[in-house]
Design a protein around this motif. Structure first.
Motif, PDB file in Angstrom:
ATOM      1  N   ARG A 273       3.401 -51.538  -7.916  1.00 28.27           N
ATOM      2  CA  ARG A 273       1.962 -51.652  -8.142  1.00 28.27           C
ATOM      3  C   ARG A 273       1.578 -51.392  -9.597  1.00 28.27           C
ATOM      4  O   ARG A 273       0.389 -51.296  -9.915  1.00 28.27           O
ATOM      5  N   CYS A 274       2.570 -51.260 -10.462  1.00 22.85           N
ATOM      6  CA  CYS A 274       2.319 -51.005 -11.875  1.00 22.85           C
ATOM      7  C   CYS A 274       2.813 -52.168 -12.733  1.00 22.85           C
ATOM      8  O   CYS A 274       3.669 -52.943 -12.323  1.00 22.85           O
TER       9      CYS A 274
ATOM     10  N   ALA B 255      -2.052 -55.203 -18.010  1.00 23.95           N
ATOM     11  CA  ALA B 255      -2.472 -54.134 -17.094  1.00 23.95           C
ATOM     12  C   ALA B 255      -3.981 -54.194 -16.844  1.00 23.95           C
ATOM     13  O   ALA B 255      -4.448 -54.019 -15.714  1.00 23.95           O
TER      14      ALA B 255
ATOM     15  N   ALA C 289      -5.134 -48.431  -6.269  1.00 21.25           N
ATOM     16  CA  ALA C 289      -5.239 -49.834  -5.869  1.00 21.25           C
ATOM     17  C   ALA C 289      -6.666 -50.203  -5.474  1.00 21.25           C
ATOM     18  O   ALA C 289      -7.185 -51.253  -5.875  1.00 21.25           O
TER      19      ALA C 289
ATOM     20  N   ARG D  70      -3.985 -52.992 -12.887  1.00 23.15           N
ATOM     21  CA  ARG D  70      -2.894 -52.128 -12.433  1.00 23.15           C
ATOM     22  C   ARG D  70      -2.649 -51.031 -13.461  1.00 23.15           C
ATOM     23  O   ARG D  70      -2.946 -51.198 -14.640  1.00 23.15           O
TER      24      ARG D  70
END
Length: 302
Positions: free
Chosen positions: A204-205, A30, A159, A35
């Motif tokens: 998006r994670c 991450a 983002a 993200r």
């Protein structure tokens, strides 16, 4: 804003919580991918504790927002104190718009300096004042309980690592100050899956689904939480048997199974009462949510 979190609770999270290798790898991914880390798991499985653990062991700034059905994306960015503005209009006279802008948790995480110019009280200040220049960890807890539009409303700020505050004259731009990935804010999002999240948000994670703890892991958790005050091993084994029985019954009846947090509550009840001879049948029914009429297949004479 969130109540102040003293050094003690975060340090305890650092001592008591032991993330798996998979969890630590997810954190690294991450951070590298810049993200949010989205954690799925049952209530009490330790999702929220991960963020506190990272802040404690990494000496990071820490912020959190526990969502409710009324929570919207804007609550993480900023809010406008219209009540105070109305009061000023009736008594002292209205000030500038910026006088009534209240920075949200994401603003504090991205740019502590500009948020501090608008608010004298930083969230969790007792901890954060000791690590003012450290990277931030932001916990968005139980996002599945929030307004359904909240995840989509966070797509662009998370983002792009920036957003604009139009309530300040000219439109104030808030942008994360850190440039290197390791110095950037780590956003940890948790969900109990009470409602599905938008696919665009999930994409998006970095996503990880937490499994339940094994018996061996639960024994280790008890040792770390209670140390020398832990109940005798035979009581722990008895509670483990009752926990597994309750989980089995919950599965048969399509109900929520008792979690690690509830197991620790049962152990704590024995420790705090000072009475290892508590009626364990009743204890299991009350804390593990077993139906009173269910036969106790783990009963050993109590």
């Amino acid at each position: 804003m969130g109540k102040a979190m003293t050094e003690g609770p975060l340090e305890r999270a650092g001592r008591h919580y032991r993330p798996s290798e998979e969890l630590l790898l997810a954190v690294k991914i991450a951070r590298a991918a810049e993200r949010p880390l989205l954690l799925y798991g049952e209530p009490g499985s330790g999702k929220s504790s991960l963020a506190r653990y990272i802040a404690a062991t990494g000496r990071c700034r820490y912020y959190e927002l526990v969502t409710t059905a009324r929570t919207q994306a804007a609550d993480l960015l900023w809010s406008f104190d219209s009540v105070r503005r109305l009061g000023d209009a009736q008594h002292e006279g209205v000030g500038k718009n910026s006088d009534y802008v209240v920075p949200g948790m994401l603003w504090w995480a991205f740019d502590r300096d500009s948020a501090g110019k608008l608010s004298a009280q930083e969230p969790f200040s007792e901890w954060n004042s000791g690590v003012p220049d450290a990277p931030a960890v932001l916990l968005i807890d139980e996002i599945d309980k929030a307004d359904p539009d909240m995840p989509n409303g966070l797509l662009t700020p998370l983002a792009d690592r920036r957003f604009t505050v139009p309530d300040i004259d000219g439109g104030h731009k808030v942008q994360e100050r850190a440039r290197k990935p390791e110095a950037r804010c780590l956003v940890v999002v948790t969900s109990n899956r009470e409602r599905d999240l938008p696919p665009a948000f999930e994409r998006r994670c970095v996503v990880l689904r937490l499994p339940g703890h094994t018996d061996e892991e639960l024994r280790d958790i008890v040792k770390r939480h209670f140390g020398t005050t832990a109940p005798p091993p035979d009581l722990i084994e008895d509670l483990l048997r009752r926990l597994r029985s309750a989980i089995e019954i919950a599965g048969q009846k399509s109900r929520r199974a008792p979690s690690t947090a509830e197991f620790l509550d049962a152990v704590r009840a024995c420790v705090q009462s000072g009475d290892v001879a508590l009626n364990r049948n009743l204890l299991a029914k009350m804390i593990f949510n077993k139906d009173p009429e269910e036969p106790d297949r783990t009963a050993v004479g109590r």
